[in-house]
Motif scaffolding. Sequence first.
Motif, PDB file in Angstrom:
ATOM      1  N   LEU A 157       3.616   0.886   4.125  1.00 10.21           N
ATOM      2  CA  LEU A 157       2.428   0.492   4.858  1.00 10.21           C
ATOM      3  C   LEU A 157       2.772  -0.155   6.193  1.00 10.21           C
ATOM      4  CD1 LEU A 157       0.290  -0.975   1.943  1.00 10.21           C
ATOM      5  CD2 LEU A 157       0.189   1.299   2.926  1.00 10.21           C
ATOM      6  N   THR A 158       3.774   0.364   6.861  1.00 16.59           N
ATOM      7  CA  THR A 158       4.207  -0.235   8.126  1.00 16.59           C
ATOM      8  C   THR A 158       3.091  -0.250   9.157  1.00 16.59           C
ATOM      9  OG1 THR A 158       6.449   0.512   7.719  1.00 16.59           O
ATOM     10  CG2 THR A 158       5.911  -0.090   9.958  1.00 16.59           C
ATOM     11  N   ALA A 159       2.386   0.834   9.290  1.00 18.20           N
ATOM     12  CA  ALA A 159       1.312   0.899  10.273  1.00 18.20           C
ATOM     13  C   ALA A 159       0.209  -0.087   9.928  1.00 18.20           C
ATOM     14  CB  ALA A 159       0.759   2.322  10.344  1.00 18.20           C
ATOM     15  N   GLU A 160      -0.116  -0.220   8.648  1.00 15.22           N
ATOM     16  CA  GLU A 160      -1.171  -1.136   8.233  1.00 15.22           C
ATOM     17  C   GLU A 160      -0.771  -2.580   8.483  1.00 15.22           C
ATOM     18  OE1 GLU A 160      -2.617  -0.554   4.336  1.00 15.22           O
ATOM     19  OE2 GLU A 160      -3.126   1.551   4.623  1.00 15.22           O
ATOM     20  N   GLN A 161       0.471  -2.918   8.176  1.00 16.31           N
ATOM     21  CA  GLN A 161       0.885  -4.308   8.360  1.00 16.31           C
ATOM     22  C   GLN A 161       0.860  -4.684   9.848  1.00 16.31           C
ATOM     23  OE1 GLN A 161       4.825  -4.138   6.647  1.00 16.31           O
ATOM     24  NE2 GLN A 161       5.767  -4.462   8.605  1.00 16.31           N
ATOM     25  N   VAL A 162       1.244  -3.740  10.710  1.00 17.07           N
ATOM     26  CA  VAL A 162       1.188  -4.008  12.144  1.00 17.07           C
ATOM     27  C   VAL A 162      -0.260  -4.212  12.585  1.00 17.07           C
ATOM     28  CG1 VAL A 162       1.578  -3.016  14.419  1.00 17.07           C
ATOM     29  CG2 VAL A 162       3.332  -2.811  12.650  1.00 17.07           C
ATOM     30  N   ALA A 163      -1.149  -3.391  12.091  1.00 19.66           N
ATOM     31  CA  ALA A 163      -2.557  -3.494  12.468  1.00 19.66           C
ATOM     32  C   ALA A 163      -3.165  -4.807  12.003  1.00 19.66           C
ATOM     33  CB  ALA A 163      -3.337  -2.312  11.871  1.00 19.66           C
ATOM     34  N   VAL A 164      -2.860  -5.200  10.774  1.00 19.70           N
ATOM     35  CA  VAL A 164      -3.403  -6.450  10.229  1.00 19.70           C
ATOM     36  C   VAL A 164      -2.880  -7.646  10.996  1.00 19.70           C
ATOM     37  CG1 VAL A 164      -3.390  -7.971   8.228  1.00 19.70           C
ATOM     38  CG2 VAL A 164      -3.854  -5.545   7.934  1.00 19.70           C
ATOM     39  N   LYS A 165      -1.567  -7.670  11.234  1.00 18.24           N
ATOM     40  CA  LYS A 165      -0.987  -8.797  11.966  1.00 18.24           C
ATOM     41  C   LYS A 165      -1.576  -8.896  13.367  1.00 18.24           C
ATOM     42  CE  LYS A 165       3.327  -9.872  11.582  1.00 18.24           C
ATOM     43  NZ  LYS A 165       4.809  -9.830  11.579  1.00 18.24           N
ATOM     44  N   ILE A 170     -12.137 -12.744  11.660  1.00 14.69           N
ATOM     45  CA  ILE A 170     -10.834 -12.230  11.215  1.00 14.69           C
ATOM     46  C   ILE A 170     -11.020 -11.152  10.143  1.00 14.69           C
ATOM     47  CG2 ILE A 170      -8.713 -12.828   9.991  1.00 14.69           C
ATOM     48  CD1 ILE A 170      -8.768 -15.522  11.378  1.00 14.69           C
ATOM     49  N   ALA A 171     -11.913 -11.433   9.182  1.00 12.79           N
ATOM     50  CA  ALA A 171     -12.138 -10.463   8.105  1.00 12.79           C
ATOM     51  C   ALA A 171     -12.644  -9.136   8.667  1.00 12.79           C
ATOM     52  CB  ALA A 171     -13.128 -11.036   7.097  1.00 12.79           C
ATOM     53  N   ALA A 172     -13.580  -9.211   9.623  1.00 11.17           N
ATOM     54  CA  ALA A 172     -14.123  -7.987  10.221  1.00 11.17           C
ATOM     55  C   ALA A 172     -13.064  -7.248  11.017  1.00 11.17           C
ATOM     56  CB  ALA A 172     -15.310  -8.332  11.115  1.00 11.17           C
ATOM     57  N   ALA A 173     -12.236  -8.008  11.757  1.00 12.40           N
ATOM     58  CA  ALA A 173     -11.194  -7.375  12.570  1.00 12.40           C
ATOM     59  C   ALA A 173     -10.159  -6.689  11.693  1.00 12.40           C
ATOM     60  CB  ALA A 173     -10.532  -8.413  13.468  1.00 12.40           C
ATOM     61  N   VAL A 174      -9.774  -7.333  10.601  1.00 15.65           N
ATOM     62  CA  VAL A 174      -8.791  -6.746   9.685  1.00 15.65           C
ATOM     63  C   VAL A 174      -9.350  -5.477   9.053  1.00 15.65           C
ATOM     64  CG1 VAL A 174      -7.604  -7.079   7.486  1.00 15.65           C
ATOM     65  CG2 VAL A 174      -7.558  -8.888   9.212  1.00 15.65           C
ATOM     66  N   THR A 175     -10.604  -5.550   8.604  1.00 16.51           N
ATOM     67  CA  THR A 175     -11.235  -4.366   7.987  1.00 16.51           C
ATOM     68  C   THR A 175     -11.290  -3.202   8.974  1.00 16.51           C
ATOM     69  OG1 THR A 175     -12.586  -5.779   6.560  1.00 16.51           O
ATOM     70  CG2 THR A 175     -13.317  -3.508   6.872  1.00 16.51           C
ATOM     71  N   SER A 176     -11.674  -3.504  10.210  1.00 16.03           N
ATOM     72  CA  SER A 176     -11.759  -2.455  11.233  1.00 16.03           C
ATOM     73  C   SER A 176     -10.387  -1.870  11.549  1.00 16.03           C
ATOM     74  CB  SER A 176     -12.388  -3.039  12.508  1.00 16.03           C
ATOM     75  OG  SER A 176     -12.407  -2.082  13.543  1.00 16.03           O
ATOM     76  N   ALA A 177      -9.378  -2.742  11.665  1.00 15.03           N
ATOM     77  CA  ALA A 177      -8.034  -2.260  11.993  1.00 15.03           C
ATOM     78  C   ALA A 177      -7.491  -1.366  10.891  1.00 15.03           C
ATOM     79  CB  ALA A 177      -7.105  -3.448  12.224  1.00 15.03           C
ATOM     80  N   LEU A 178      -7.686  -1.761   9.645  1.00 13.72           N
ATOM     81  CA  LEU A 178      -7.202  -0.945   8.526  1.00 13.72           C
ATOM     82  C   LEU A 178      -7.926   0.391   8.476  1.00 13.72           C
ATOM     83  CD1 LEU A 178      -6.818  -3.600   5.679  1.00 13.72           C
ATOM     84  CD2 LEU A 178      -5.004  -2.382   6.881  1.00 13.72           C
ATOM     85  N   ALA A 179      -9.227   0.365   8.748  1.00 12.69           N
ATOM     86  CA  ALA A 179      -9.986   1.614   8.729  1.00 12.69           C
ATOM     87  C   ALA A 179      -9.473   2.581   9.793  1.00 12.69           C
ATOM     88  CB  ALA A 179     -11.475   1.314   8.960  1.00 12.69           C
ATOM     89  N   GLU A 180      -9.161   2.064  10.980  1.00 14.15           N
ATOM     90  CA  GLU A 180      -8.657   2.923  12.055  1.00 14.15           C
ATOM     91  C   GLU A 180      -7.306   3.523  11.682  1.00 14.15           C
ATOM     92  OE1 GLU A 180      -8.550   0.791  15.691  1.00 14.15           O
ATOM     93  OE2 GLU A 180     -10.709   0.434  15.757  1.00 14.15           O
ATOM     94  N   VAL A 181      -6.433   2.680  11.133  1.00 13.05           N
ATOM     95  CA  VAL A 181      -5.089   3.177  10.761  1.00 13.05           C
ATOM     96  C   VAL A 181      -5.195   4.248   9.690  1.00 13.05           C
ATOM     97  CG1 VAL A 181      -2.915   2.527   9.664  1.00 13.05           C
ATOM     98  CG2 VAL A 181      -3.896   1.071  11.437  1.00 13.05           C
ATOM     99  N   ARG A 182      -6.038   3.995   8.684  1.00 18.40           N
ATOM    100  CA  ARG A 182      -6.158   4.954   7.593  1.00 18.40           C
ATOM    101  C   ARG A 182      -6.827   6.252   8.066  1.00 18.40           C
ATOM    102  NH1 ARG A 182      -7.981   0.126   3.471  1.00 18.40           N
ATOM    103  NH2 ARG A 182      -5.846  -0.610   3.019  1.00 18.40           N
TER     104      ARG A 182
END
Length: 212
Positions: free
Chosen positions: A165-173, A193-205
């Motif tokens: 999950l390298t891409a996800e961890q970068v996005a979350v951080k 923060i919760a909204a930003a993390v959710t959005s970042a993970l959705a984009e990566v996935r």
Amino acid sequence: MRHIMTPTEQTPLTPEREREIRDRREAVTDTPWGSYRDLGGEYTVEAGATITLDEGFSSTGMVARVYGDSDEQRYRRADFITQAPTDIDRLHTELDRVRAELQGARATVTELTAARDAATAEAESLRSQLADAYGSTAAEWMQTQQQLITTLMARVAELEARPSLTAEQVAVKGAVYWEVLAHRDDPDLSSRIAAAVTSALAEVRAEAGDRR
């Protein structure tokens, strides 16, 4: 004849035992040693061994005569004895280096622990001052925000432990970092923060799905 008994049980290296080993090594001053095999297949370990084109192999005296059941065994034993002084020197050097690094690491840990304790004390003092000035609401809000951030950072650490999950961890951080940086004093920071993390993970996935 003097017999030297070698202990068969492995015990920790005490300072006294280490000093004995170092003293024995320092008492041997006629190194380097070399091994010599004569035409009859007999091996000896020689002190002050040198090899020159004019004289061939020469030494200042014999250290030991090596016995064994085969030529291979005699060679291995002679090689072990020959290399022993140099090997011991190298091991002592490495032991000293590792100890110095360990001492430095312990000093660093002590400094970091002191800094952590000081920061914790300062944070507690600030919470107390806020509670005195504005009542318990502000202090409780800060504590809640800190708990939420701690939970999110724990999630980041969990993602970092998963190599796939390298891409996800970068996005979350990145999402956590920029939200905290841009909205540190926002009362709704945890929701941001919760909204930003959710959005970042959705984009990566979504990007990962497109690549498939």
